[in-house]
Design a protein around this motif. Structure first.
Motif, PDB file in Angstrom:
ATOM      1  N   ARG A  45       0.997  -1.280   0.166  1.00 56.97           N
ATOM      2  CA  ARG A  45      -0.033   0.016  -0.035  1.00 56.97           C
ATOM      3  C   ARG A  45       0.729   1.235   0.109  1.00 56.97           C
ATOM      4  NH1 ARG A  45      -3.114   0.101   5.173  1.00 56.97           N
ATOM      5  NH2 ARG A  45      -0.996   0.734   5.979  1.00 56.97           N
ATOM      6  N   ASP A  46       1.993   1.124   0.722  1.00 58.93           N
ATOM      7  CA  ASP A  46       2.766   2.313   0.806  1.00 58.93           C
ATOM      8  C   ASP A  46       3.614   2.628  -0.385  1.00 58.93           C
ATOM      9  OD1 ASP A  46       1.826   2.694   3.496  1.00 58.93           O
ATOM     10  OD2 ASP A  46       3.465   1.870   4.417  1.00 58.93           O
ATOM     11  N   GLU A  47       4.196   1.563  -0.982  1.00 54.05           N
ATOM     12  CA  GLU A  47       4.781   1.685  -2.067  1.00 54.05           C
ATOM     13  C   GLU A  47       4.050   2.139  -3.168  1.00 54.05           C
ATOM     14  OE1 GLU A  47       7.781  -0.837  -4.898  1.00 54.05           O
ATOM     15  OE2 GLU A  47       7.923  -1.102  -2.727  1.00 54.05           O
ATOM     16  N   PHE A  48       2.856   1.580  -3.521  1.00 52.87           N
ATOM     17  CA  PHE A  48       1.922   1.772  -4.807  1.00 52.87           C
ATOM     18  C   PHE A  48       1.003   2.883  -4.429  1.00 52.87           C
ATOM     19  CE2 PHE A  48       3.443  -2.545  -5.762  1.00 52.87           C
ATOM     20  CZ  PHE A  48       4.106  -2.128  -6.742  1.00 52.87           C
ATOM     21  N   GLY A  49       0.873   3.273  -3.175  1.00 47.27           N
ATOM     22  CA  GLY A  49      -0.315   4.207  -2.927  1.00 47.27           C
ATOM     23  C   GLY A  49      -1.454   3.987  -3.115  1.00 47.27           C
ATOM     24  N   VAL A  50      -2.076   2.623  -2.966  1.00 49.65           N
ATOM     25  CA  VAL A  50      -3.348   2.111  -3.209  1.00 49.65           C
ATOM     26  C   VAL A  50      -4.036   2.302  -1.919  1.00 49.65           C
ATOM     27  CG1 VAL A  50      -2.549   1.000  -5.000  1.00 49.65           C
ATOM     28  CG2 VAL A  50      -2.553  -0.266  -2.676  1.00 49.65           C
ATOM     29  N   THR A  51      -5.307   2.059  -1.951  1.00 45.24           N
ATOM     30  CA  THR A  51      -6.393   1.964  -0.805  1.00 45.24           C
ATOM     31  C   THR A  51      -6.455   0.556  -0.420  1.00 45.24           C
ATOM     32  OG1 THR A  51      -8.348   1.669  -2.263  1.00 45.24           O
ATOM     33  CG2 THR A  51      -7.741   3.818  -1.708  1.00 45.24           C
ATOM     34  N   THR A  52      -7.054   0.301   0.685  1.00 46.06           N
ATOM     35  CA  THR A  52      -7.402  -0.855   1.348  1.00 46.06           C
ATOM     36  C   THR A  52      -8.217  -1.643   0.604  1.00 46.06           C
ATOM     37  OG1 THR A  52      -7.154   0.102   3.659  1.00 46.06           O
ATOM     38  CG2 THR A  52      -8.275  -1.966   3.551  1.00 46.06           C
ATOM     39  N   GLU A  53      -9.129  -1.204   0.081  1.00 47.21           N
ATOM     40  CA  GLU A  53     -10.169  -1.759  -0.860  1.00 47.21           C
ATOM     41  C   GLU A  53      -9.582  -2.133  -2.222  1.00 47.21           C
ATOM     42  OE1 GLU A  53     -10.907   1.218   0.335  1.00 47.21           O
ATOM     43  OE2 GLU A  53     -12.098   0.542   1.939  1.00 47.21           O
ATOM     44  N   GLN A  54      -8.148  -1.516  -2.591  1.00 50.24           N
ATOM     45  CA  GLN A  54      -7.741  -1.847  -3.599  1.00 50.24           C
ATOM     46  C   GLN A  54      -6.670  -3.116  -3.473  1.00 50.24           C
ATOM     47  OE1 GLN A  54      -6.082   1.935  -4.630  1.00 50.24           O
ATOM     48  NE2 GLN A  54      -6.894   1.581  -6.897  1.00 50.24           N
ATOM     49  N   LEU A  55      -6.366  -3.080  -2.236  1.00 54.71           N
ATOM     50  CA  LEU A  55      -5.356  -3.966  -1.723  1.00 54.71           C
ATOM     51  C   LEU A  55      -6.116  -5.474  -1.687  1.00 54.71           C
ATOM     52  CD1 LEU A  55      -3.537  -2.780   1.379  1.00 54.71           C
ATOM     53  CD2 LEU A  55      -2.407  -3.480  -0.872  1.00 54.71           C
ATOM     54  N   GLN A  56      -7.328  -5.670  -1.539  1.00 54.74           N
ATOM     55  CA  GLN A  56      -8.308  -6.673  -1.138  1.00 54.74           C
ATOM     56  C   GLN A  56      -8.223  -7.491  -2.756  1.00 54.74           C
ATOM     57  OE1 GLN A  56      -9.075  -7.990   1.375  1.00 54.74           O
ATOM     58  NE2 GLN A  56     -10.360  -9.716   0.799  1.00 54.74           N
ATOM     59  N   LEU A  57      -7.980  -6.500  -3.647  1.00 56.21           N
ATOM     60  CA  LEU A  57      -7.903  -7.160  -5.282  1.00 56.21           C
ATOM     61  C   LEU A  57      -6.699  -8.113  -5.375  1.00 56.21           C
ATOM     62  CD1 LEU A  57      -8.366  -4.029  -7.417  1.00 56.21           C
ATOM     63  CD2 LEU A  57     -10.173  -5.958  -6.867  1.00 56.21           C
ATOM     64  N   ILE A  58      -5.618  -7.988  -4.681  1.00 55.85           N
ATOM     65  CA  ILE A  58      -4.717  -8.977  -4.496  1.00 55.85           C
ATOM     66  C   ILE A  58      -5.232 -10.521  -4.364  1.00 55.85           C
ATOM     67  CG2 ILE A  58      -2.524  -9.841  -3.309  1.00 55.85           C
ATOM     68  CD1 ILE A  58      -1.945  -6.797  -2.675  1.00 55.85           C
ATOM     69  N   VAL A  59      -6.132 -10.400  -3.460  1.00 54.23           N
ATOM     70  CA  VAL A  59      -6.665 -11.636  -3.130  1.00 54.23           C
ATOM     71  C   VAL A  59      -7.728 -12.068  -4.075  1.00 54.23           C
ATOM     72  CG1 VAL A  59      -8.128 -13.086  -1.506  1.00 54.23           C
ATOM     73  CG2 VAL A  59      -6.412 -11.484  -0.493  1.00 54.23           C
ATOM     74  N   THR A  60      -8.620 -11.129  -4.456  1.00 52.69           N
ATOM     75  CA  THR A  60      -9.686 -11.406  -5.462  1.00 52.69           C
ATOM     76  C   THR A  60      -9.556 -11.900  -6.746  1.00 52.69           C
ATOM     77  OG1 THR A  60     -11.040  -9.703  -4.167  1.00 52.69           O
ATOM     78  CG2 THR A  60     -11.888 -10.358  -6.415  1.00 52.69           C
TER      79      THR A  60
END
Length: 408
Positions: A45-60
């Motif tokens: 999240r810190d490196e790419f500046g994404v949101t928590t919801e976007q991080l969930q896409l790593i799983v989805t």
């Protein structure tokens, strides 16, 4: 041909004892790849500046790709053999993991995760088909339970491994480890695992034949009863697995090295259930064992809601007692459910396992997007959703028992 004769006919004698371990490692690559990146989420999240919801896409993204391709891995193994599909898919998985390791943007990281998902099913799905190819009856149940026991380690150790890797290097090291895992599995498959699907038993590699096999499976009413029972049973547990970052960090207020607080007791309980399944083979019927398993999941769901509605909702160990009992019940029931499902269409075992896995993955992926973000706002929301899902699994199993009682 007896189980012993089947094994002796296909397996190098000096490696027979290693076959369950290799099958378990192949089976666990799917869930291991889901959970390993969890501790790295804050760094990504810190490196790419994404949101928590976007991080969930790593799983989805991983789960959706896994589900989309899972419907083909089994039929391909019915046509090409088990080993070629396993080796090819693990090789692609290793390449995909390398792409994740060197991804310069979040979008390319997601692309690598999609490729991981498309390939991981070849190992996870086909390895279970190999078990039924080689073993029958009580021995098949024991081995499926043993593999499930080792398979259960994956979600427990994956975030611990991920957190440990972060202590010695950047987040990219998590995916570099998956490259190493893929290489190890390729070598182990080549050296240890025999081909268990002879040429004489294979079906033609044609689109029409693949569709015909999948259709034959889908027309079985018993398949839907058993497959949905297994899907809902494991879905309640996956609700906590897929939402682990929210549950552990946001709701329980713990850190990136504390995922073990959830995974060790929940997956440890599942392993105990798998141990019970293996050691009761021949002592009680599969039907009785599965019924006891689903009773345990229901009890776990009720207890989970009870604690979540109390002042102990975010206190340990109370917050994880419900999920742990759900894991125990799944460990008892799932190996037998899979064997029952595989025996529905013996000539299309690959297609059966693909269809079954497809349902599990689609349900879990949809739940991760459409359910988890909304129910994981509190421990009570998660517990209520888990109770509803376990109840649906138990109803499907009860339906199957009622539909097949006249045949006993």
């Amino acid at each position: 041909m007896s189980t012993g004769e089947k094994v002796a006919a296909v397996a190098p004698p000096r490696f027979v004892a290693l076959i369950p371990l290799v099958l378990a490692m192949l089976s666990m690559i799917g869930p291991f790849s889901i959970d390993t990146p969890f501790p790295a989420f804050p760094h990504i999240r810190d490196e790419f500046g994404v949101t928590t919801e976007q991080l969930q896409l790593i799983v989805t993204a991983y789960l959706l790709a896994f589900a989309a391709m899972s419907i083909f891995h089994g039929p391909l193994s019915d046509s090409l053999g088990r080993r070629p599909v396993i080796l090819g898919s693990v090789a692609v998985y290793a390449v995909a993991s390398m792409a994740c390791t060197f991804a310069p943007t979040f979008e390319l990281l997601l692309a690598g995760r999609v490729l991981q998902g498309l390939s991981a099913g070849g190992a996870t799905i086909v390895s279970r088909t190999v078990i039924r190819d080689m073993y029958e009856g009580e021995q098949a149940q024991r081995l499926m339970s043993r593999v499930a026991l080792i398979f259960g380690l994956a979600p427990a150790i994956a975030p611990i491994v991920g957190g440990g890797l972060l202590q010695i290097g950047p987040w990219e090291l998590v995916f570099a480890f998956q490259v190493f895992l893929g290489a190890v599995l390729i070598i182990a498959t080549i050296v240890v695992l025999p081909e268990t699907h002879p040429v004489s038993a294979r079906v033609p590699l044609r689109v029409g034949e693949i569709v015909r096999g999948l259709t034959e499976v889908a027309r079985q009413p018993a398949f839907h009863r058993l497959a949905w029972a297994g899907t809902f049973g494991f879905g309640a547990q996956f609700l906590y697995i897929g939402g682990a970052a929210i549950f552990v960090v946001d709701l329980l207020g713990l850190g990136e090295l504390d995922f073990w607080v959830l995974f060790v007791p929940m997956i440890g309980s599942m392993m105990v259930g798998s141990f019970i399944s293996g050691h009761t083979a021949g002592l009680m019927t599969q039907r009785t064992l599965v019924s006891l398993g689903y009773t345990a999941t229901l009890v776990g769901g009720v207890i989970g809601v009870g604690f979540a509605a109390s002042p102990l909702a975010t206190d340990l160990p109370w917050a994880i007692i419900g999920p742990s009992l759900i894991g125990l019940g799944n460990g008892m029931a799932y190996p037998s459910i899979q064997l029952m499902t595989l025996d529905l269409v013996p000539t299309r075992r690959g297609a059966v396992m693909s269809c079954s896995t497809f349902l599990v993955l689609i349900f879990n992926a949809v739940a991760a997007v459409a359910l988890t973000p909304y129910v994981a706002t509190s421990t009570l929301g998660l517990a209520l959703a888990a109770l509803v899902i376990t109840a649906l699994g138990s109803l499907c199993w009860a339906w199957h028992c009622a539909a097949t009682r006249s045949r006993l």
